[in-house]
Design an enzyme around this catalytic site. Structure first.
Site, short mmCIF file in Angstrom:
data_model
loop_
_atom_site.label_atom_id
_atom_site.label_comp_id
_atom_site.label_asym_id
_atom_site.label_seq_id
_atom_site.Cartn_x
_atom_site.Cartn_y
_atom_site.Cartn_z
N ASP A 205 40.97 45.94 35.27
CA ASP A 205 41.01 45.23 36.54
C ASP A 205 39.62 45.04 37.14
O ASP A 205 38.84 45.99 37.22
CB ASP A 205 41.87 46.07 37.52
CG ASP A 205 42.10 45.40 38.85
OD1 ASP A 205 42.92 44.47 38.89
OD2 ASP A 205 41.47 45.82 39.85
N GLU A 262 39.62 50.46 18.05
CA GLU A 262 40.96 49.99 17.68
C GLU A 262 41.77 49.52 18.88
O GLU A 262 42.80 48.87 18.71
CB GLU A 262 41.74 51.14 17.02
CG GLU A 262 41.06 51.74 15.83
CD GLU A 262 41.28 50.91 14.58
OE1 GLU A 262 42.43 50.85 14.14
OE2 GLU A 262 40.31 50.32 14.07
C1 GLC Z 1 42.77 42.38 40.64
C2 GLC Z 1 44.28 42.43 40.73
C3 GLC Z 1 44.67 42.24 42.16
C4 GLC Z 1 44.07 43.35 43.00
C5 GLC Z 1 42.56 43.44 42.80
C6 GLC Z 1 42.01 44.73 43.32
O1 GLC Z 1 42.27 41.13 40.94
O2 GLC Z 1 44.84 41.46 39.88
O3 GLC Z 1 46.07 42.22 42.32
O4 GLC Z 1 44.35 43.12 44.35
O5 GLC Z 1 42.19 43.37 41.44
O6 GLC Z 1 42.37 45.79 42.49
#
Ligand code: GLC
Ligand code: MG
Length: 510
Positions: A205, A262
């Site tokens: 993320d 991997e």
């Molecule tokens: C990413 C996620 C989103 C979240 C953000 C902060 O963009 O997809 O939903 O609010 O990160 O973690």
């Protein structure tokens, strides 16, 4: 249905091939809270996901990406993680997670967890017990002008210490300091925790926010519109210091070292494809956000695809995505008339593609929650999956439960209804996912098409044409239809039409 041998342990490559399994994979994004409730509390959970895996397999997907299911106060729908190594009780237990991973593998599906390394929840015990792991500043005022992705300044005052802490997103999400070795080691250990439980990869993320300018210099005012859309005032600054630091490799190398070669690492990197190189040194692929945000016009989509396929850039390392839990759903973004054509576009591009739950039945945005769960307005894209029009709450939860977001109807019906309708959106997704496995390598744009028509060749045997305009347009010459958006009008095996109506598209032989 695509036949596939069950595999208890799934390796880096598909049987009989030396190409990494994910290279042309279809990955299905599950937003667990809204997928399937198994215990009647009105919220989706891991047992619910396991119970619906046959749907994902029958669609022909290769893998499931689970949005976060860790303990969380849910200030950001689970992207505020309070413990990287456990499951939130609303979603189940660690045993349920193990059972889900096994159930996926039995069906030949790989499973990707979502890792949120940039920040934790403010309720993570580190924030009080190991505060040095976060980014702090002293003084009467915030140390710089950095802005949060959701609007407002990226610094908040901690009421207990009176110090400023950095949050690239909500104030409930303090940023970790990835320049610290202990942070890198701790998050890396959590990735290994999940690897040992059998997961096959991770979606990482917001990794363009992992490292910032160590001197905390101000971001300069923006001199042009942002390269990708920003919320509110975030677009008024050029985020050269608050994000995307040139030495991002320090952080990503630690994540890669933790999981080995991997394991699939998919980066959510909110930068144009031309800036992905430092990320792709360590992660396997990254989402192509320019196409997700491109206006539904042939020239704009062609430019976005070309940018992602630049042989000197990210070619072969792109994960296509046209929607997810953060942005308007396809009928709302490209227009209901064009949603089928958008599916045909995404599923005929070369490389991995991500499909967001509900897209395969043409779900549109709903009204959201009242009061809202997400302050940035994203509830509308997160309504419960529609399984069956005949069942209470569309089959998402039991009759007596109140779903956390209301069940909404879908044009064309739920999964059960669309399964028996050959011209449904679901039928289109199933057929396209099967057909994409027969497409040759590479993509070459077909020049000289009618303006408003996006056309490209896949390998030397297939051509795709999409009318993105509001009027009937001439299609490029093509042979027989493999799959058209509207199979009643253009059945499989019929001669490709010379003209496409608005919203129509086909995959055909040459
Ligand atoms: C990413 C996620 C989103 C979240 C953000 C902060 O963009 O997809 O939903 O609010 O990160 O973690
Ligand atoms: Mg539940």
């Amino acid at each position: 249905m695509v036949a596939r041998a069950p595999c208890a342990s799934i390796g880096r490559v598909n049987a009989g091939s030396d190409i990494p399994w994910w290279r042309d994979a279809v990955v299905y994004q599950v937003y667990p809270r809204a997928f399937q409730d198994s215990d009647g509390d009105g919220e989706g959970d891991l047992r619910g996901v396991a119970a619906r895996l046959d749907h994902v397999r029958d669609l022909g997907c290769d893998a499931v990406w689970l949005s976060p299911v860790y303990p969380s106060p849910m200030a950001d729908g689970g992207y505020d993680v309070a413990d990287y190594e456990d499951i939130d009780p609303r979603f189940g237990t660690l045993d349920d997670a193990g059972a889900l991973i096994a159930a996926a593998h039995e069906r030949g599906l790989r499973l990707l967890m979502d890792v949120v390394p940039c920040h934790t929840s403010i309720e993570h015990r580190w924030f009080r017990d190991e505060p040095e792991r976060y980014v702090w500043a002293d003084g009467d005022d915030p140390p710089n002008n950095w802005l949060s992705a959701f609007g407002g300044q990226a610094w908040s005052k901690d009421s207990q210490t009176g110090r400023w802490y950095l949050h690239s997103f909500y104030p409930e999400q303090p940023d970790l300091d990835w320049r610290r070795a202990d942070v890198r080691a701790a998050v890396g250990a959590s990735l290994r925790f999940w690897l040992q439980r059998g997961v096959d990869g991770f979606r990482l993320d917001a990794i363009d926010r992992l490292l910032k300018d160590p001197e905390l210099r101000d971001d300069p005012p923006a001199s042009a519109p942002p390269p990708l859309p920003e919320l509110g005032e975030a677009g008024t600054l050029e985020h050269v210091h608050s994000r995307n630091a040139p030495d991002i490799g320090i952080a990503l190398e630690a994540l890669r070292d933790a999981v080995g070669d991997e394991t699939l690492l998919v980066g959510e990197v909110y930068v144009p494809a031309s800036q992905l190189a430092p990320y792709l040194e360590h992660v396997d692929c990254a989402f192509a956000f320019e196409l997700l945000h491109a206006p539904w016009r042939a020239a704009a989509c062609r430019a976005a695809i070309a940018a992602a396929l630049d042989p000197a850039g990210a070619a072969g390392r792109i994960a296509w995505v046209l929607s997810n839990h953060d942005f308007p759903r396809l009928p709302d973004r490209v227009g209901a008339r064009n949603a089928r054509a958008a599916a045909l576009l995404a599923l005929t591009l070369p490389g991995a593609v991500f499909v967001y739950q509900g897209d395969e039945i043409g779900m549109a945005d709903g009204p959201g929650g009242d009061p809202p769960h997400d302050r940035a307005g994203r509830d509308r894209h997160r309504h419960p999956m529609r399984w069956d029009d005949e069942a209470p709450h569309g089959g998402f939860t039991s009759a007596r439960a109140t779903p956390w977001l209301p069940a909404i109807e879908v044009d064309g019906g739920g999964v059960a209804q669309q399964s028996v309708d050959a011209d449904s959106v679901l039928g289109l997704y199933r057929d396209l996912i099967a057909a994409r496995r027969t497409l040759g390598a590479g993509l070459t744009f077909v020049d000289g098409s009618d303006e408003g028509v996006l056309a490209y060749r896949r390998g030397d045997r297939h051509v795709v044409a999409i009318n993105m305009s509001d009027e009937p347009r001439a299609a490029p010459p093509a042979g027989r239809i493999v799959r058209a958006t509207h199979s009643a009008r253009h059945p499989q095996g019929s001669a490709a039409p010379a003209e496409l109506q608005p919203g129509e598209a086909f995959l055909a032989g040459i």
